[in-house]
Design an enzyme around this catalytic site. Structure first.
Site, mmCIF file in Angstrom:
data_model
loop_
_atom_site.group_PDB
_atom_site.id
_atom_site.type_symbol
_atom_site.label_atom_id
_atom_site.label_comp_id
_atom_site.label_asym_id
_atom_site.label_seq_id
_atom_site.Cartn_x
_atom_site.Cartn_y
_atom_site.Cartn_z
ATOM 1 N N VAL A 14 -3.098 27.074 13.693
ATOM 2 C CA VAL A 14 -3.169 26.459 15.031
ATOM 3 C C VAL A 14 -2.258 27.191 16.019
ATOM 4 O O VAL A 14 -2.671 27.477 17.158
ATOM 5 C CB VAL A 14 -2.804 24.956 14.964
ATOM 6 C CG1 VAL A 14 -2.867 24.331 16.348
ATOM 7 C CG2 VAL A 14 -3.749 24.221 14.005
ATOM 8 N N VAL A 132 -5.967 14.001 16.123
ATOM 9 C CA VAL A 132 -7.129 13.219 15.662
ATOM 10 C C VAL A 132 -8.411 13.945 16.054
ATOM 11 O O VAL A 132 -8.703 14.119 17.236
ATOM 12 C CB VAL A 132 -7.142 11.803 16.279
ATOM 13 C CG1 VAL A 132 -8.238 10.953 15.636
ATOM 14 C CG2 VAL A 132 -5.806 11.126 16.124
ATOM 15 N N ILE A 136 -12.121 17.093 19.539
ATOM 16 C CA ILE A 136 -12.868 15.975 20.144
ATOM 17 C C ILE A 136 -11.885 15.079 20.917
ATOM 18 O O ILE A 136 -10.921 14.591 20.326
ATOM 19 C CB ILE A 136 -13.580 15.123 19.065
ATOM 20 C CG1 ILE A 136 -14.461 16.008 18.179
ATOM 21 C CG2 ILE A 136 -14.395 14.001 19.701
ATOM 22 C CD1 ILE A 136 -15.077 15.271 16.989
ATOM 23 N N GLU A 190 -5.368 21.311 5.218
ATOM 24 C CA GLU A 190 -3.921 21.164 5.368
ATOM 25 C C GLU A 190 -3.217 22.106 4.395
ATOM 26 O O GLU A 190 -3.809 22.541 3.400
ATOM 27 C CB GLU A 190 -3.513 19.713 5.050
ATOM 28 C CG GLU A 190 -4.091 18.690 5.988
ATOM 29 C CD GLU A 190 -3.676 18.928 7.439
ATOM 30 O OE1 GLU A 190 -2.473 18.950 7.729
ATOM 31 O OE2 GLU A 190 -4.567 19.095 8.291
ATOM 32 N N ASP A 201 -5.458 12.286 5.057
ATOM 33 C CA ASP A 201 -5.530 12.843 6.416
ATOM 34 C C ASP A 201 -6.413 11.955 7.314
ATOM 35 O O ASP A 201 -6.046 11.633 8.445
ATOM 36 C CB ASP A 201 -6.091 14.267 6.325
ATOM 37 C CG ASP A 201 -6.261 14.917 7.674
ATOM 38 O OD1 ASP A 201 -5.288 15.502 8.180
ATOM 39 O OD2 ASP A 201 -7.368 14.830 8.236
ATOM 40 N N LYS A 205 -5.375 9.617 10.655
ATOM 41 C CA LYS A 205 -6.046 9.671 11.966
ATOM 42 C C LYS A 205 -6.457 8.270 12.412
ATOM 43 O O LYS A 205 -6.311 7.909 13.587
ATOM 44 C CB LYS A 205 -7.254 10.613 11.887
ATOM 45 C CG LYS A 205 -6.831 12.076 11.750
ATOM 46 C CD LYS A 205 -7.992 12.957 11.337
ATOM 47 C CE LYS A 205 -7.546 14.407 11.219
ATOM 48 N NZ LYS A 205 -8.488 15.247 10.476
ATOM 49 N N GLY A 304 -10.087 23.659 12.869
ATOM 50 C CA GLY A 304 -10.272 25.056 13.242
ATOM 51 C C GLY A 304 -9.315 25.461 14.344
ATOM 52 O O GLY A 304 -8.894 24.638 15.159
HETATM 53 P P1 NDP Z 1 -0.302 26.449 8.841
HETATM 54 O O1 NDP Z 1 0.208 26.155 7.481
HETATM 55 O O2 NDP Z 1 -1.356 27.465 9.017
HETATM 56 O O3 NDP Z 1 0.928 26.858 9.789
HETATM 57 C C1 NDP Z 1 2.166 26.220 9.770
HETATM 58 C C2 NDP Z 1 3.161 27.062 10.558
HETATM 59 O O4 NDP Z 1 4.400 26.366 10.662
HETATM 60 C C3 NDP Z 1 3.491 28.420 9.910
HETATM 61 O O5 NDP Z 1 3.663 29.399 10.908
HETATM 62 C C4 NDP Z 1 4.829 28.163 9.193
HETATM 63 O O6 NDP Z 1 5.641 29.321 9.113
HETATM 64 C C5 NDP Z 1 5.467 27.170 10.151
HETATM 65 N N1 NDP Z 1 6.391 26.259 9.497
HETATM 66 C C6 NDP Z 1 6.091 25.291 8.573
HETATM 67 N N2 NDP Z 1 7.214 24.625 8.221
HETATM 68 C C7 NDP Z 1 8.229 25.168 8.927
HETATM 69 C C8 NDP Z 1 9.620 24.927 9.003
HETATM 70 N N3 NDP Z 1 10.224 23.994 8.265
HETATM 71 N N4 NDP Z 1 10.381 25.678 9.862
HETATM 72 C C9 NDP Z 1 9.789 26.644 10.600
HETATM 73 N N5 NDP Z 1 8.463 26.929 10.575
HETATM 74 C C10 NDP Z 1 7.706 26.198 9.747
HETATM 75 O O7 NDP Z 1 -0.773 25.043 9.436
HETATM 76 P P2 NDP Z 1 -1.884 24.772 10.542
HETATM 77 O O8 NDP Z 1 -1.662 25.658 11.703
HETATM 78 O O9 NDP Z 1 -3.222 24.711 9.913
HETATM 79 O O10 NDP Z 1 -1.547 23.249 10.932
HETATM 80 C C11 NDP Z 1 -0.420 22.934 11.712
HETATM 81 C C12 NDP Z 1 -0.473 21.468 12.129
HETATM 82 O O11 NDP Z 1 -1.660 21.250 12.898
HETATM 83 C C13 NDP Z 1 -0.551 20.480 10.962
HETATM 84 O O12 NDP Z 1 0.157 19.325 11.315
HETATM 85 C C14 NDP Z 1 -2.037 20.167 10.855
HETATM 86 O O13 NDP Z 1 -2.291 18.883 10.318
HETATM 87 C C15 NDP Z 1 -2.431 20.210 12.301
HETATM 88 N N6 NDP Z 1 -3.850 20.457 12.534
HETATM 89 C C16 NDP Z 1 -4.455 21.516 11.931
HETATM 90 C C17 NDP Z 1 -5.783 21.792 12.183
HETATM 91 C C18 NDP Z 1 -6.491 22.934 11.540
HETATM 92 O O14 NDP Z 1 -7.707 23.053 11.746
HETATM 93 N N7 NDP Z 1 -5.814 23.793 10.794
HETATM 94 C C19 NDP Z 1 -6.569 20.932 13.088
HETATM 95 C C20 NDP Z 1 -5.819 19.850 13.698
HETATM 96 C C21 NDP Z 1 -4.513 19.631 13.413
HETATM 97 P P3 NDP Z 1 5.180 30.642 8.283
HETATM 98 O O15 NDP Z 1 4.028 31.211 9.097
HETATM 99 O O16 NDP Z 1 6.366 31.532 8.292
HETATM 100 O O17 NDP Z 1 4.749 30.127 6.936
HETATM 101 N N1 HSE Z 2 -7.219 19.400 7.704
HETATM 102 C C1 HSE Z 2 -7.746 18.684 8.811
HETATM 103 C C2 HSE Z 2 -9.230 18.470 8.626
HETATM 104 C C3 HSE Z 2 -7.484 19.457 10.076
HETATM 105 O O1 HSE Z 2 -9.815 19.177 7.798
HETATM 106 O O2 HSE Z 2 -9.810 17.601 9.278
HETATM 107 C C4 HSE Z 2 -7.882 18.718 11.319
HETATM 108 O O3 HSE Z 2 -7.133 17.572 11.513
#
Ligand code: NDP
Ligand code: HSE
Length: 329
Positions: A14, A132, A136, A190, A201, A205, A304
């Site tokens: 993200v 959530v 959307i 996740e 999850d 939501k 995504g």
């Molecule tokens: P990722 O695992 O891809 O990315 C997490 C990022 O956070 C990484 O860059 C990681 O660092 C960093 N990070 C994690 N913990 C720490 C910490 N303690 N200190 C510093 N940096 C940290 O997750 P996503 O991007 O997929 O998801 C992020 C959030 O968004 C989650 O809460 C998820 O539920 C939410 N979300 C995700 C969606 C999706 O489609 N993926 C959709 C909607 C919501 P490093 O890169 O060094 O590992």
């Molecule tokens: N892991 C979550 C899903 C990301 O698949 O719906 C979006 O919240």
């Protein structure tokens, strides 16, 4: 020209999507809104991880305190996930005069009340649209609509990963484990995919939506959170022989007499005439039944990088508008 400086906590799926969308929209935002959104600092866990070339590695830190305490930063975006550092960082940012946008449903489901209270105490804004159903605008819809109609039922597909897995199992006969690996490769799951496939999850939501609607905790009645882990190809084939599909469904039903809301999270076998039958792949949908409005259905990408980034940045714009109004009063 107004300027909003961002501290970005997390640069995974993200976070990188946010940098990509910001780069694409920078000129339009400047021209059409007179707004410049600049990312000043980016927090990650591991500085040595390879990053997309959209990431300015000179801005990377591992210390979220440094970013959240930076006087030049107006808004902190939390996309790290989890609830330990994320909760500490969000509360710290609010107490240090930053508004917060988060996509973290686990955080908002478990600590939303505390986070909103601290935001109020410190005169800051918290927004969480992307938490959530990703792209959307369901939080926006619940906040700005349904003041006349009373909501009597919510029903939806609220986890992109589960819906993607079930679709691959239905359409290609994939085994559960292979379909999960494909969802992870696409960035939908996740960090701990048990959250997706065990229904947690989707439950988080639902809790956030019930918070938005103002349903007290003690009026929420439900017991078991069901997931899709145990669904086999044999189950899928049985559903198919009846022209049905197995989907992961979240529902909440208002009992007007008692004021209680009965919720259910788990797999269901849907017939062809069900409005959620055709929602496939990573798409999510929610049907909101109002007593006067009837059923309003919102559907779109439920996970995504880019759809989620888009929702996060819509929230940043909402905060930018509020900050501009506060400054000009
Ligand atoms: P990722 O695992 O891809 O990315 C997490 C990022 O956070 C990484 O860059 C990681 O660092 C960093 N990070 C994690 N913990 C720490 C910490 N303690 N200190 C510093 N940096 C940290 O997750 P996503 O991007 O997929 O998801 C992020 C959030 O968004 C989650 O809460 C998820 O539920 C939410 N979300 C995700 C969606 C999706 O489609 N993926 C959709 C909607 C919501 P490093 O890169 O060094 O590992
Ligand atoms: N892991 C979550 C899903 C990301 O698949 O719906 C979006 O919240």
């Amino acid at each position: 020209m107004d300027n909003i400086n961002i501290g970005l906590l997390g640069c995974g799926v993200v976070g990188t999507g946010i940098l990509r969308v910001l780069a694409d929209k920078r000129d339009t935002l400047r021209k059409e809104r007179g707004l410049s959104i600049d990312v000043r600092g980016i927090v990650v866990r591991d500085l040595d991880q390879p990053r997309d070339n959209i990431v300015d590695t000179a801005k990377l830190h591992t210390d979220w305190i440094q970013v959240c305490a930076d006087d030049d930063i107006d808004v902190v975006i939390e996309v790290m996930g989890g609830t330990d550092s994320a909760r500490d960082a969000v509360l710290y940012a609010l107490r240090h005069g930053k508004s917060v946008v988060t996509a973290n449903k686990e955080l908002m489901a478990k600590y939303g009340e505390e986070i909103r209270r601290v935001a109020r105490e410190y005169g800051q804004f918290v927004r969480f649209e992307a938490s959530v159903l990703a792209g959307i605008p369901v939080v926006h819809t619940l906040e700005t609509y349904f003041h006349i109609s009373q909501i009597v039922r919510l029903r939806g597909i609220m986890n992109g990963t589960s819906n993607y897995i079930l679709t691959r199992m239905h359409q290609e006969g994939l085994a559960f484990a292979d379909a999960l690996r494909a969802a992870q490769a696409l960035g939908y799951a996740e960090a701990n995919p048990d959250m997706d496939v065990d229904g947690i999850d989707a439950w988080c939501k639902l809790q956030i939506l019930l918070d938005c609607i103002g349903v007290p905790q003690d009026a929420r009645v439900g017991t078991e959170i069901g997931g899709i882990r145990s669904i086999s190809q044999a189950d899928i084939r049985t559903a198919q022989t009846q022209n049905c599909k197995i989907k992961h469904i979240v529902s909440a039903e208002w009992d007007v007499a008692s004021g209680l809301v009965n919720w259910h999270v788990g797999p269901e076998t849907l017939t062809l005439d069900d409005p959620l039958y055709a929602i496939d792949d990573v798409q999510n949908a929610i049907c909101i039944d109002g007593d006067a409005s009837g059923t309003i259905t919102l559907s779109g990408p439920g996970a995504g990088a880019l759809p989620t980034a888009s929702a996060v940045l819509e929230d940043v714009l909402k905060i930018a508008q509020k900050l501009q109004v506060s400054l000009s009063v």
